[in-house]
Scaffold this motif. Structure first.
Motif, mmCIF file in Angstrom:
data_model
loop_
_atom_site.group_PDB
_atom_site.id
_atom_site.type_symbol
_atom_site.label_atom_id
_atom_site.label_comp_id
_atom_site.label_asym_id
_atom_site.label_seq_id
_atom_site.Cartn_x
_atom_site.Cartn_y
_atom_site.Cartn_z
ATOM 1 N N ARG A 1 4.171 -2.486 10.780
ATOM 2 C CA ARG A 1 3.121 -3.096 11.612
ATOM 3 C C ARG A 1 2.979 -2.377 12.947
ATOM 4 O O ARG A 1 1.858 -2.070 13.385
ATOM 5 C CB ARG A 1 3.452 -4.579 11.857
ATOM 6 C CG ARG A 1 3.173 -5.487 10.692
ATOM 7 C CD ARG A 1 3.165 -6.941 11.115
ATOM 8 N NE ARG A 1 4.475 -7.344 11.683
ATOM 9 C CZ ARG A 1 5.474 -7.813 10.972
ATOM 10 N NH1 ARG A 1 5.357 -7.963 9.649
ATOM 11 N NH2 ARG A 1 6.608 -8.174 11.555
ATOM 12 N N ALA A 2 4.116 -2.061 13.569
ATOM 13 C CA ALA A 2 4.070 -1.385 14.872
ATOM 14 C C ALA A 2 3.520 0.020 14.753
ATOM 15 O O ALA A 2 2.724 0.475 15.581
ATOM 16 C CB ALA A 2 5.462 -1.367 15.492
ATOM 17 N N ALA A 3 3.955 0.752 13.697
ATOM 18 C CA ALA A 3 3.489 2.123 13.508
ATOM 19 C C ALA A 3 1.991 2.141 13.194
ATOM 20 O O ALA A 3 1.250 2.998 13.680
ATOM 21 C CB ALA A 3 4.266 2.798 12.381
ATOM 22 N N ARG A 4 1.553 1.188 12.401
ATOM 23 C CA ARG A 4 0.138 1.141 12.034
ATOM 24 C C ARG A 4 -0.713 0.760 13.241
ATOM 25 O O ARG A 4 -1.826 1.289 13.421
ATOM 26 C CB ARG A 4 -0.042 0.154 10.882
ATOM 27 C CG ARG A 4 -1.340 0.316 10.133
ATOM 28 C CD ARG A 4 -1.214 -0.334 8.754
ATOM 29 N NE ARG A 4 -0.526 0.528 7.810
ATOM 30 C CZ ARG A 4 0.181 0.079 6.754
ATOM 31 N NH1 ARG A 4 0.327 -1.208 6.546
ATOM 32 N NH2 ARG A 4 0.760 0.933 5.940
ATOM 33 N N THR B 1 4.896 7.371 1.005
ATOM 34 C CA THR B 1 3.960 7.554 2.102
ATOM 35 C C THR B 1 3.369 6.188 2.435
ATOM 36 O O THR B 1 3.080 5.389 1.540
ATOM 37 C CB THR B 1 2.834 8.547 1.765
ATOM 38 O OG1 THR B 1 2.189 8.161 0.542
ATOM 39 C CG2 THR B 1 3.383 9.966 1.640
ATOM 40 N N PHE B 2 3.217 5.949 3.755
ATOM 41 C CA PHE B 2 2.725 4.669 4.256
ATOM 42 C C PHE B 2 1.370 4.905 4.925
ATOM 43 O O PHE B 2 1.306 5.499 6.012
ATOM 44 C CB PHE B 2 3.724 4.077 5.252
ATOM 45 C CG PHE B 2 5.041 3.706 4.636
ATOM 46 C CD1 PHE B 2 5.282 2.405 4.217
ATOM 47 C CD2 PHE B 2 6.041 4.664 4.455
ATOM 48 C CE1 PHE B 2 6.504 2.058 3.647
ATOM 49 C CE2 PHE B 2 7.258 4.324 3.888
ATOM 50 C CZ PHE B 2 7.495 3.021 3.465
ATOM 51 N N PRO B 3 0.279 4.470 4.288
ATOM 52 C CA PRO B 3 -1.057 4.724 4.837
ATOM 53 C C PRO B 3 -1.207 4.181 6.254
ATOM 54 O O PRO B 3 -0.732 3.084 6.574
ATOM 55 C CB PRO B 3 -1.979 3.982 3.867
ATOM 56 C CG PRO B 3 -1.201 3.901 2.588
ATOM 57 C CD PRO B 3 0.229 3.745 3.006
ATOM 58 N N SER C 1 0.812 -1.220 0.000
ATOM 59 C CA SER C 1 0.000 0.000 0.000
ATOM 60 C C SER C 1 0.846 1.271 0.000
ATOM 61 O O SER C 1 0.312 2.374 -0.164
ATOM 62 C CB SER C 1 -0.939 0.018 1.210
ATOM 63 O OG SER C 1 -0.211 0.153 2.422
ATOM 64 N N ALA C 2 2.153 1.133 0.186
ATOM 65 C CA ALA C 2 3.029 2.306 0.192
ATOM 66 C C ALA C 2 3.006 2.981 -1.175
ATOM 67 O O ALA C 2 2.987 2.312 -2.213
ATOM 68 C CB ALA C 2 4.452 1.913 0.552
#
Length: 397
Positions: free
Chosen positions: A389-392, A313-315, A293-294
């Motif tokens: 994964r952690a940021a999301r 950008t990382f949604p 998705s980036a």
């Protein structure tokens, strides 16, 4: 370059100094004498300084007398914008300053200072979704403001965040046809794309040494022979438009750094560009595998984009969180946003490109240099899935 065992992918912030440049710098620091002094020591220092000026000038396509050494890109930009504005106003030009949207903060804040304290009328020229300043957009802005009311126009050679390379010659031609001096911020482009001041048509060009492996605190402003810029600093007139004792060792190191990344014709070394581009393709493939998705921002890969730049950008992520998590894994990257006085801000570049604020909040900039190694890219690719994964999971709070 693996720094302290970590992967360093933030060359656009500053590029590590190669041993050959460090050696030249240290040797030049042994030079005794002020280059403005008339005695033997001073004249020998002057010879070393002017030899370095000749080398830098030749590699960026300008005359010896057009190259003014400064304390870095920020000073160069401020001297260009403010000096040209003051000089032009005294000569009867109007108060308008045209600046492309999405510029480096040195340009943005200098232009805003002119607006807030010097009665300038600041006009932002829009960029498109790729970060490109289209010639038609500049021409339209000039027509709307009125050429006789414009003191100076300023834009980046290549965007420092998303890497988009501007059509510099065409933009400068449009400005020149209307009698307007164009300042071009080439700090982020130096060493990655060919830069020839004479061919560009620019009136002024800003450069910085530490983006190509030179020392921090050393830069240059190229100011055309027929262009006048009022001084920011007074007290000696050692250089045209700039006072202050000149940094002999800094000039030598700047020249040495440029000689490593440019060939004798001033073009980036083909082997280096091929190396950087191949690693960037490896990085982009790894990022897309880690998070399909980036979104890659900026111009498409090719001559319209800096070879060492990959901006995503990382949604659903916060860029600052990703930087922290990757740093903990031994990988240094940067956000696509600026951090002013410790307060994270969404990138004004992405906003100017029309990116929605919630998407722009998840920006990361990966920038490579000639010393970047495959192991560094691989370290990023290994660390990125867990960081995303952690940021999301943490969300945008």
């Amino acid at each position: 370059m693996m720094v302290g065992g970590n992967a360093y992918l933030d060359h656009a912030a500053t590029s590590p100094m190669p041993d050959a440049v460090l050696d030249a710098y240290v040797e030049a620091l042994r030079t005794v004498g002020n280059p403005a002094s008339t005695h033997g020591h001073g004249q020998r220092a002057s010879q070393v300084l002017e030899s370095a000026r000749d080398r830098v000038a030749r590699l960026v396509g300008c005359d010896h007398a057009e190259l003014i050494f400064t304390a870095g890109g920020t000073e160069s930009i401020n001297l260009a914008l403010k000096g040209l504005y003051w000089s032009r106003r005294r000569a009867g030009a109007g108060p308008v300053v045209l600046v492309a949207a999405g510029e480096h903060h040195a340009t943005v804040e200098a232009a805003e200072w002119l607006r807030d304290t010097q009665d300038a009328e600041l006009v932002w020229v829009p960029i498109d979704e790729r970060g490109l300043l289209a010639p038609d957009a500049l021409a339209a802005a000039i027509d709307e403001a009125g050429a006789d009311r414009i003191a100076v126009v300023s834009f980046l050679w290549a965007n420092n965040e998303v890497g988009t390379v501007q059509p510099v010659r065409e933009l400068c031609r449009i400005a020149a046809e209307h009698g307007i001096p164009a300042h071009v911020d080439a700090v982020s482009a130096l060493g990655q794309v060919p830069i020839d001041f004479a061919e560009s048509g620019a009136a002024a060009l800003s450069l910085s040494a530490h983006k190509v492996g030179g020392p921090v605190g050393v830069g240059a402003l190229v100011l055309g022979r027929r262009v006048t810029a009022d001084a920011l600093l007074h007290g000696g007139s050692q250089q045209r438009s700039r006072s202050g004792t000149q940094d002999v060792a800094g000039a030598v190191a700047f020249a040495a750094a440029l000689a490593l990344v440019l060939d004798e014709d001033g073009r980036p070394r083909a082997s280096t560009i091929e190396h950087v581009e191949s690693l960037r393709e490896r990085l982009i493939s790894g990022v897309r595998a880690a998070d399909p998705s980036a979104v890659l921002r900026g111009a498409p890969l090719g001559p319209g984009r800096l070879p060492g730049n990959a901006h995503f950008t990382f949604p659903g992520c916060q860029g600052d969180s990703l930087v922290f998590l990757l740093d903990a894994a031994g990988v240094s990257v940067s956000v696509g946003s600026a951090c002013q006085a410790g307060v994270a801000e969404i990138s004004h570049v992405l906003l100017a490109m029309g990116v929605a604020p919630d998407e722009a909040a998840g920006a990361l900039r990966f920038t490579l240099g000639h010393a970047t190694r495959p192991a560094e890219v691989d370290a990023l690719v290994r660390a990125l899935p867990g960081a995303v994964r952690a940021a999301r999971a943490a969300g945008l709070s």
